[in-house]
Design a protein around this motif. Structure first.
Motif, PDB file in Angstrom:
ATOM      1  N   ILE A 113     -21.695  -8.468  18.818  1.00 31.30           N
ATOM      2  CA  ILE A 113     -21.549  -9.905  19.093  1.00 31.30           C
ATOM      3  C   ILE A 113     -22.327 -10.678  18.028  1.00 31.30           C
ATOM      4  CG2 ILE A 113     -21.959 -11.746  20.786  1.00 31.30           C
ATOM      5  CD1 ILE A 113     -19.867  -9.631  21.617  1.00 31.30           C
ATOM      6  N   CYS A 114     -21.610 -11.430  17.247  1.00 29.83           N
ATOM      7  CA  CYS A 114     -22.236 -12.138  16.128  1.00 29.83           C
ATOM      8  C   CYS A 114     -23.308 -13.116  16.634  1.00 29.83           C
ATOM      9  CB  CYS A 114     -21.175 -12.896  15.336  1.00 29.83           C
ATOM     10  SG  CYS A 114     -21.839 -13.690  13.861  1.00 29.83           S
ATOM     11  N   SER A 115     -24.445 -13.087  15.966  1.00 23.84           N
ATOM     12  CA  SER A 115     -25.562 -13.946  16.404  1.00 23.84           C
ATOM     13  C   SER A 115     -25.386 -15.391  15.920  1.00 23.84           C
ATOM     14  CB  SER A 115     -26.883 -13.383  15.865  1.00 23.84           C
ATOM     15  OG  SER A 115     -26.818 -13.292  14.459  1.00 23.84           O
ATOM     16  N   HIS A 116     -24.312 -15.653  15.160  1.00 22.72           N
ATOM     17  CA  HIS A 116     -24.082 -17.027  14.704  1.00 22.72           C
ATOM     18  C   HIS A 116     -23.449 -17.844  15.834  1.00 22.72           C
ATOM     19  CE1 HIS A 116     -21.667 -20.057  12.184  1.00 22.72           C
ATOM     20  NE2 HIS A 116     -22.932 -20.460  12.194  1.00 22.72           N
ATOM     21  N   GLN A 117     -22.203 -17.491  16.190  1.00 23.58           N
ATOM     22  CA  GLN A 117     -21.557 -18.244  17.274  1.00 23.58           C
ATOM     23  C   GLN A 117     -20.838 -17.350  18.266  1.00 23.58           C
ATOM     24  OE1 GLN A 117     -19.245 -21.539  15.735  1.00 23.58           O
ATOM     25  NE2 GLN A 117     -21.037 -22.456  14.802  1.00 23.58           N
ATOM     26  N   GLY A 118     -21.192 -16.081  18.266  1.00 24.53           N
ATOM     27  CA  GLY A 118     -20.729 -15.199  19.332  1.00 24.53           C
ATOM     28  C   GLY A 118     -19.380 -14.532  19.140  1.00 24.53           C
ATOM     29  N   CYS A 119     -18.800 -14.572  17.943  1.00 17.63           N
ATOM     30  CA  CYS A 119     -17.529 -13.849  17.733  1.00 17.63           C
ATOM     31  C   CYS A 119     -17.791 -12.336  17.753  1.00 17.63           C
ATOM     32  CB  CYS A 119     -16.933 -14.218  16.380  1.00 17.63           C
ATOM     33  SG  CYS A 119     -16.349 -15.914  16.314  1.00 17.63           S
ATOM     34  N   THR A 120     -16.743 -11.581  18.002  1.00 12.62           N
ATOM     35  CA  THR A 120     -16.883 -10.117  17.997  1.00 12.62           C
ATOM     36  C   THR A 120     -16.768  -9.608  16.568  1.00 12.62           C
ATOM     37  OG1 THR A 120     -15.934  -9.983  20.188  1.00 12.62           O
ATOM     38  CG2 THR A 120     -15.881  -7.967  18.897  1.00 12.62           C
ATOM     39  N   ILE A 131     -18.427  -6.825  10.034  1.00 12.22           N
ATOM     40  CA  ILE A 131     -17.950  -8.084   9.464  1.00 12.22           C
ATOM     41  C   ILE A 131     -17.555  -9.029  10.591  1.00 12.22           C
ATOM     42  CG2 ILE A 131     -16.247  -9.139   7.894  1.00 12.22           C
ATOM     43  CD1 ILE A 131     -17.705  -7.034   6.405  1.00 12.22           C
ATOM     44  N   CYS A 132     -17.976 -10.260  10.481  1.00 11.00           N
ATOM     45  CA  CYS A 132     -17.566 -11.252  11.481  1.00 11.00           C
ATOM     46  C   CYS A 132     -16.308 -11.970  10.980  1.00 11.00           C
ATOM     47  CB  CYS A 132     -18.688 -12.258  11.725  1.00 11.00           C
ATOM     48  SG  CYS A 132     -18.194 -13.460  12.968  1.00 11.00           S
ATOM     49  N   PRO A 133     -15.225 -11.963  11.795  1.00  5.08           N
ATOM     50  CA  PRO A 133     -13.972 -12.581  11.356  1.00  5.08           C
ATOM     51  C   PRO A 133     -14.023 -14.112  11.375  1.00  5.08           C
ATOM     52  CG  PRO A 133     -13.746 -11.764  13.596  1.00  5.08           C
ATOM     53  CD  PRO A 133     -15.116 -11.377  13.138  1.00  5.08           C
ATOM     54  N   CYS A 134     -15.028 -14.692  12.026  1.00  8.17           N
ATOM     55  CA  CYS A 134     -15.044 -16.153  12.185  1.00  8.17           C
ATOM     56  C   CYS A 134     -15.556 -16.884  10.939  1.00  8.17           C
ATOM     57  CB  CYS A 134     -15.861 -16.541  13.408  1.00  8.17           C
ATOM     58  SG  CYS A 134     -15.080 -15.973  14.931  1.00  8.17           S
ATOM     59  N   HIS A 135     -16.749 -16.570  10.487  1.00  6.86           N
ATOM     60  CA  HIS A 135     -17.295 -17.288   9.320  1.00  6.86           C
ATOM     61  C   HIS A 135     -17.839 -16.324   8.269  1.00  6.86           C
ATOM     62  CE1 HIS A 135     -17.928 -19.785  13.020  1.00  6.86           C
ATOM     63  NE2 HIS A 135     -17.127 -20.571  12.311  1.00  6.86           N
ATOM     64  N   GLY A 136     -17.472 -15.061   8.377  1.00  7.32           N
ATOM     65  CA  GLY A 136     -17.767 -14.106   7.302  1.00  7.32           C
ATOM     66  C   GLY A 136     -19.153 -13.482   7.285  1.00  7.32           C
ATOM     67  N   ALA A 137     -19.958 -13.634   8.318  1.00  9.43           N
ATOM     68  CA  ALA A 137     -21.282 -12.982   8.305  1.00  9.43           C
ATOM     69  C   ALA A 137     -21.106 -11.467   8.227  1.00  9.43           C
ATOM     70  CB  ALA A 137     -22.060 -13.353   9.559  1.00  9.43           C
ATOM     71  N   GLN A 138     -22.087 -10.819   7.631  1.00  6.15           N
ATOM     72  CA  GLN A 138     -22.030  -9.356   7.529  1.00  6.15           C
ATOM     73  C   GLN A 138     -23.363  -8.773   8.003  1.00  6.15           C
ATOM     74  OE1 GLN A 138     -20.756  -7.929   3.686  1.00  6.15           O
ATOM     75  NE2 GLN A 138     -19.053  -9.375   3.578  1.00  6.15           N
ATOM     76  N   GLY A 148     -25.190 -14.265   5.514  1.00  3.05           N
ATOM     77  CA  GLY A 148     -25.075 -15.352   6.490  1.00  3.05           C
ATOM     78  C   GLY A 148     -23.639 -15.793   6.680  1.00  3.05           C
ATOM     79  N   PRO A 149     -23.397 -16.782   7.510  1.00  2.48           N
ATOM     80  CA  PRO A 149     -24.379 -17.729   8.044  1.00  2.48           C
ATOM     81  C   PRO A 149     -25.246 -17.223   9.196  1.00  2.48           C
ATOM     82  CG  PRO A 149     -22.206 -18.261   8.883  1.00  2.48           C
ATOM     83  CD  PRO A 149     -22.022 -17.131   7.921  1.00  2.48           C
ATOM     84  N   ALA A 150     -24.965 -16.055   9.756  1.00  4.75           N
ATOM     85  CA  ALA A 150     -25.811 -15.566  10.855  1.00  4.75           C
ATOM     86  C   ALA A 150     -27.235 -15.368  10.336  1.00  4.75           C
ATOM     87  CB  ALA A 150     -25.251 -14.255  11.380  1.00  4.75           C
TER      88      ALA A 150
HETATM   89  S1  FES Z   1     -19.569 -16.512  14.527  1.00  4.16           S
HETATM   90 FE1  FES Z   1     -19.965 -14.939  13.131  1.00  4.16          FE
HETATM   91  S2  FES Z   1     -20.328 -15.905  11.265  1.00  4.16           S
HETATM   92 FE2  FES Z   1     -19.963 -17.499  12.646  1.00  4.16          FE
END
Ligand code: FES
Length: 179
Positions: A113-120, A131-138, A148-150
């Motif tokens: 669970i991404c610590s940025h905004q909670g995407c899987t 890899i986060c599919p929402c804003h590209g955090a790794q 980042g952005p996480a």
């Molecule tokens: S929710 Fe994962 S980078 Fe924004």
């Protein structure tokens, strides 16, 4: 009744009442259902505790086909550094077991669970990162932020290996073992 008799009577009731309260306070926790919860906490933190000999905390980890995982078998086929996707936690939550050198199972698993905004986040075996599919955090194979952005690492759940079972406890370790 004479005053002396009254005093004696009063003292008898007072001492009896006090002893009763002490006994109730002592016995009540033994009868409480919260004892099971205490055992869950105790055996998660210290699985080798004598009281936990026959107690299996959490739930058994299962593979993608919902087959229960056995620790020895899993370690014989896994590679250190490559997380293993498992299920079994309540609400169909997914976790990734961490395999360290040995190979050994870490006492924690990663929740994707991404610590940025909670995407899987998804594990990418090619570049060996989550890899986060929402804003590209790794995140690296320990769930630590790589890009980042996480800003915070991926959350953890506790893993207990007991009787060759891999048990998932839906609670982060008391201290983050990743430092
Ligand atoms: S929710 Fe994962 S980078 Fe924004």
């Amino acid at each position: 009744m004479l005053p002396q008799q009254q005093r004696r009577q009063f003292l008898k009731y007072w001492v009896g009442g006090a002893l009763g309260s002490v006994a109730w306070g002592f016995l009540r926790p033994m009868a409480s259902p919260s004892r099971a919860v205490d055992l869950e906490a105790l055996c998660t933190a210290t699985p080798l505790n004598a009281r936990c000999k026959d107690y299996l905390p959490g739930v058994q980890a299962r593979d993608r086909n919902n087959k229960p995982l056995l620790a020895k078998q899993l370690l014989s086929t896994s590679t250190p550094g490559l997380p293993v996707r498992v299920q079994g936690l309540p609400e169909k939550k997914i976790a990734y077991l961490v395999i360290t050198q040995g190979p050994k199972l870490a006492e924690y698993a990663i929740r994707p669970i991404c610590s940025h905004q909670g995407c899987t986040v998804d594990w990418n075996a090619e570049i060996k990162r989550f890899i986060c599919p929402c804003h590209g955090a790794q995140f690296d194979n320990q769930g630590q932020v790589f890009k980042g952005p996480a800003k915070r690492a991926l959350p953890l759940v506790t893993v207990v290996v007991k009787q060759d079972q891999v048990r998932l406890v839906d609670r982060a370790p008391a201290k983050d073992p990743r430092g």
